[in-house]
Design a protein around this motif. Structure first.
Motif, PDB file in Angstrom:
ATOM      1  N   HIS A 176      23.541  24.452  79.450  1.00 31.27           N
ATOM      2  CA  HIS A 176      23.700  24.486  80.905  1.00 31.27           C
ATOM      3  C   HIS A 176      22.738  25.505  81.476  1.00 31.27           C
ATOM      4  O   HIS A 176      22.181  26.351  80.751  1.00 31.27           O
ATOM      5  CB  HIS A 176      25.144  24.771  81.327  1.00 31.27           C
ATOM      6  N   LYS A 177      22.509  25.419  82.767  1.00 31.74           N
ATOM      7  CA  LYS A 177      21.424  26.138  83.434  1.00 31.74           C
ATOM      8  C   LYS A 177      21.497  27.645  83.235  1.00 31.74           C
ATOM      9  O   LYS A 177      20.465  28.323  83.153  1.00 31.74           O
ATOM     10  CB  LYS A 177      21.440  25.795  84.927  1.00 31.74           C
ATOM     11  N   GLU A 178      22.685  28.202  83.164  1.00 32.66           N
ATOM     12  CA  GLU A 178      22.829  29.649  83.027  1.00 32.66           C
ATOM     13  C   GLU A 178      23.068  30.068  81.580  1.00 32.66           C
ATOM     14  O   GLU A 178      23.363  31.239  81.317  1.00 32.66           O
ATOM     15  CB  GLU A 178      23.998  30.136  83.900  1.00 32.66           C
ATOM     16  N   GLY A 179      22.931  29.122  80.646  1.00 33.64           N
ATOM     17  CA  GLY A 179      23.224  29.424  79.255  1.00 33.64           C
ATOM     18  C   GLY A 179      22.069  29.105  78.330  1.00 33.64           C
ATOM     19  O   GLY A 179      20.923  28.951  78.747  1.00 33.64           O
ATOM     20  N   THR A 180      22.378  28.996  77.045  1.00 33.51           N
ATOM     21  CA  THR A 180      21.377  28.727  76.018  1.00 33.51           C
ATOM     22  C   THR A 180      21.606  27.345  75.413  1.00 33.51           C
ATOM     23  O   THR A 180      22.706  26.791  75.495  1.00 33.51           O
ATOM     24  CB  THR A 180      21.462  29.776  74.898  1.00 33.51           C
ATOM     25  N   LEU A 181      20.573  26.813  74.811  1.00 38.51           N
ATOM     26  CA  LEU A 181      20.702  25.574  74.056  1.00 38.51           C
ATOM     27  C   LEU A 181      21.490  25.878  72.782  1.00 38.51           C
ATOM     28  O   LEU A 181      21.168  26.825  72.047  1.00 38.51           O
ATOM     29  CB  LEU A 181      19.322  25.036  73.706  1.00 38.51           C
ATOM     30  N   GLN A 182      22.532  25.066  72.533  1.00 41.15           N
ATOM     31  CA  GLN A 182      23.362  25.312  71.362  1.00 41.15           C
ATOM     32  C   GLN A 182      23.515  24.044  70.532  1.00 41.15           C
ATOM     33  O   GLN A 182      23.565  22.929  71.064  1.00 41.15           O
ATOM     34  CB  GLN A 182      24.740  25.830  71.765  1.00 41.15           C
ATOM     35  N   LEU A 183      23.593  24.243  69.232  1.00 37.48           N
ATOM     36  CA  LEU A 183      23.857  23.174  68.268  1.00 37.48           C
ATOM     37  C   LEU A 183      25.122  23.522  67.520  1.00 37.48           C
ATOM     38  O   LEU A 183      25.184  24.559  66.851  1.00 37.48           O
ATOM     39  CB  LEU A 183      22.682  23.016  67.306  1.00 37.48           C
ATOM     40  N   ASN A 184      26.136  22.687  67.679  1.00 32.24           N
ATOM     41  CA  ASN A 184      27.434  22.910  67.021  1.00 32.24           C
ATOM     42  C   ASN A 184      27.959  24.320  67.278  1.00 32.24           C
ATOM     43  O   ASN A 184      28.483  24.996  66.383  1.00 32.24           O
ATOM     44  CB  ASN A 184      27.333  22.636  65.519  1.00 32.24           C
ATOM     45  N   GLY A 185      27.808  24.765  68.531  1.00 29.23           N
ATOM     46  CA  GLY A 185      28.387  26.038  68.960  1.00 29.23           C
ATOM     47  C   GLY A 185      27.546  27.263  68.698  1.00 29.23           C
ATOM     48  O   GLY A 185      27.953  28.381  69.067  1.00 29.23           O
ATOM     49  N   GLU A 186      26.366  27.116  68.098  1.00 31.63           N
ATOM     50  CA  GLU A 186      25.500  28.249  67.802  1.00 31.63           C
ATOM     51  C   GLU A 186      24.181  28.107  68.545  1.00 31.63           C
ATOM     52  O   GLU A 186      23.654  27.011  68.702  1.00 31.63           O
ATOM     53  CB  GLU A 186      25.226  28.327  66.288  1.00 31.63           C
ATOM     54  N   ASP A 187      23.633  29.259  68.990  1.00 37.58           N
ATOM     55  CA  ASP A 187      22.334  29.235  69.650  1.00 37.58           C
ATOM     56  C   ASP A 187      21.283  28.631  68.730  1.00 37.58           C
ATOM     57  O   ASP A 187      21.256  28.912  67.526  1.00 37.58           O
ATOM     58  CB  ASP A 187      21.904  30.646  70.053  1.00 37.58           C
ATOM     59  N   VAL A 188      20.415  27.810  69.301  1.00 37.72           N
ATOM     60  CA  VAL A 188      19.368  27.147  68.530  1.00 37.72           C
ATOM     61  C   VAL A 188      18.150  28.057  68.425  1.00 37.72           C
ATOM     62  O   VAL A 188      17.668  28.583  69.436  1.00 37.72           O
ATOM     63  CB  VAL A 188      18.967  25.811  69.183  1.00 37.72           C
ATOM     64  N   ARG A 189      17.647  28.218  67.214  1.00 37.75           N
ATOM     65  CA  ARG A 189      16.370  28.886  66.996  1.00 37.75           C
ATOM     66  C   ARG A 189      15.316  27.799  66.825  1.00 37.75           C
ATOM     67  O   ARG A 189      15.266  27.136  65.788  1.00 37.75           O
ATOM     68  CB  ARG A 189      16.415  29.787  65.758  1.00 37.75           C
ATOM     69  N   LEU A 190      14.516  27.619  67.837  1.00 32.26           N
ATOM     70  CA  LEU A 190      13.574  26.518  67.834  1.00 32.26           C
ATOM     71  C   LEU A 190      12.322  26.871  67.036  1.00 32.26           C
ATOM     72  O   LEU A 190      11.764  27.960  67.189  1.00 32.26           O
ATOM     73  CB  LEU A 190      13.170  26.167  69.262  1.00 32.26           C
ATOM     74  N   PRO A 191      11.857  25.950  66.188  1.00 32.41           N
ATOM     75  CA  PRO A 191      10.567  26.144  65.533  1.00 32.41           C
ATOM     76  C   PRO A 191       9.447  25.956  66.550  1.00 32.41           C
ATOM     77  O   PRO A 191       9.676  25.430  67.645  1.00 32.41           O
ATOM     78  CB  PRO A 191      10.553  25.030  64.471  1.00 32.41           C
ATOM     79  N   PRO A 192       8.231  26.370  66.227  1.00 30.80           N
ATOM     80  CA  PRO A 192       7.115  26.110  67.148  1.00 30.80           C
ATOM     81  C   PRO A 192       6.980  24.618  67.435  1.00 30.80           C
ATOM     82  O   PRO A 192       7.152  23.786  66.542  1.00 30.80           O
ATOM     83  CB  PRO A 192       5.894  26.652  66.385  1.00 30.80           C
ATOM     84  N   ALA A 193       6.694  24.287  68.675  1.00 28.46           N
ATOM     85  CA  ALA A 193       6.529  22.885  69.047  1.00 28.46           C
ATOM     86  C   ALA A 193       5.233  22.340  68.460  1.00 28.46           C
ATOM     87  O   ALA A 193       4.186  22.993  68.536  1.00 28.46           O
ATOM     88  CB  ALA A 193       6.519  22.745  70.567  1.00 28.46           C
TER      89      ALA A 193
END
Length: 282
Positions: free
Chosen positions: A136-153
């Motif tokens: 959501h706009k004021e939050g972080t991207l999450q996967l199964n309840g945990e913040d996502v650590r994105l690899p380089p695009a």
């Protein structure tokens, strides 16, 4: 129901709880002794999940509008709209593929502010715990309840790249995709929403469907997730997709191309354009 009070967090907490209920229903459907009910592109579980989501939204957010796939929506009065696909990938689900998902997006005054895609059934693509991606706009991207650590695009396709495509690709269409997406690996995935969610959380380089006409409920949840990861989805020919409080624009979106590196999405969409346009004049 206990909610946190930061902007959109209460909506996020609410919809996660409701989608988990829908996920349990979908898992129970898979476990039926005679297999899932339905045929073709229709399954009773779709309407059953949608009813749960609609009833709860109407109870807790009675001023919000609802746009949904299976039944009548609801006209709100506050410029906010929930877009609901209760079960994206029904036809492939009935054919034994299990990446199908529940997808929900929230648009507030023409801005995507929340998205959630839940593929509850474990598969090679969704993982042993299933796949539940939220933002959501004021939050972080999450996967199964945990913040996502994105690899380089990834900026270009390589032999290590995974591009998510339709389960239905066969013959000439499959060969076309293999040629235009070389040297990447093509990975079939039954649900449009699941493809977008997997791209958003960095588990695939790109996801596409070159000719699939999109409905707003197909797109909203996954598009929000992509925005939450700094990515985007574009229409055929690089057409930018925007939102009003009632729908996605432009009206005639046909095909979508998603990548965390947005210029790559643009490139893929333009690579496919002449082949799709050629079909239109036959």
């Amino acid at each position: 129901m206990t909610w946190e009070t930061s902007m959109y967090q209460r909506e996020m907490t609410f919809i996660i709880e409701q989608m988990k209920r829908g996920g349990e229903m979908l898992q129970e459907e898979v476990a039926r002794p005679d297999g899932p009910r339905g045929e073709g592109k229709k399954a009773p579980i779709d309407e059953e999940i949608e009813l749960v989501l609609k009833q709860q939204i109407l109870q807790y957010f009675p001023d919000d509008a609802i746009v949904c796939e299976e039944g009548d929506g609801y006209t709100g009065n506050n410029m906010r709209t929930w877009f609901i696909d209760p079960h994206d990938g029904t036809e492939d689900f009935l054919n034994g593929h299990r990446e199908s998902s529940i997808s929900v997006g929230l648009v507030d005054h023409g801005e995507l502010v929340l998205g959630a895609v839940y593929a509850p059934i474990p598969t090679e693509l969704t993982g042993e715990d299933g796949l539940f991606v939220t933002w959501h706009k004021e939050g972080t991207l999450q996967l199964n309840g945990e913040d996502v650590r994105l690899p380089p695009a990834e900026e270009v396709l390589t032999a290590e790249s995974r591009v998510l495509v339709s389960q239905k690709l066969r013959g000439e269409r499959l060969a076309e995709n293999e040629r235009l997406l070389a040297p990447a690996q093509l990975v079939p995935c039954a649900s449009i929403a699941t493809r977008l969610a997997l791209v958003a959380c960095g588990k695939a380089t790109a996801g596409l469907s070159a000719r699939h006409p999109l409905c707003d409920w197909d797109l909203a949840g996954g598009h929000a997730l992509l925005k939450g990861s700094g990515a985007d989805v574009v229409g055929l020919g690089g057409v930018s997709i925007s939102w009003t409080e009632q729908k996605a624009m432009p009206d005639d979106i046909c095909g979508y191309f998603a990548a965390r590196h947005v210029p790559l999405a643009d490139k893929l969409s333009n690579d496919f354009l002449p082949y799709v346009e050629k079909e239109k004049v036959r």
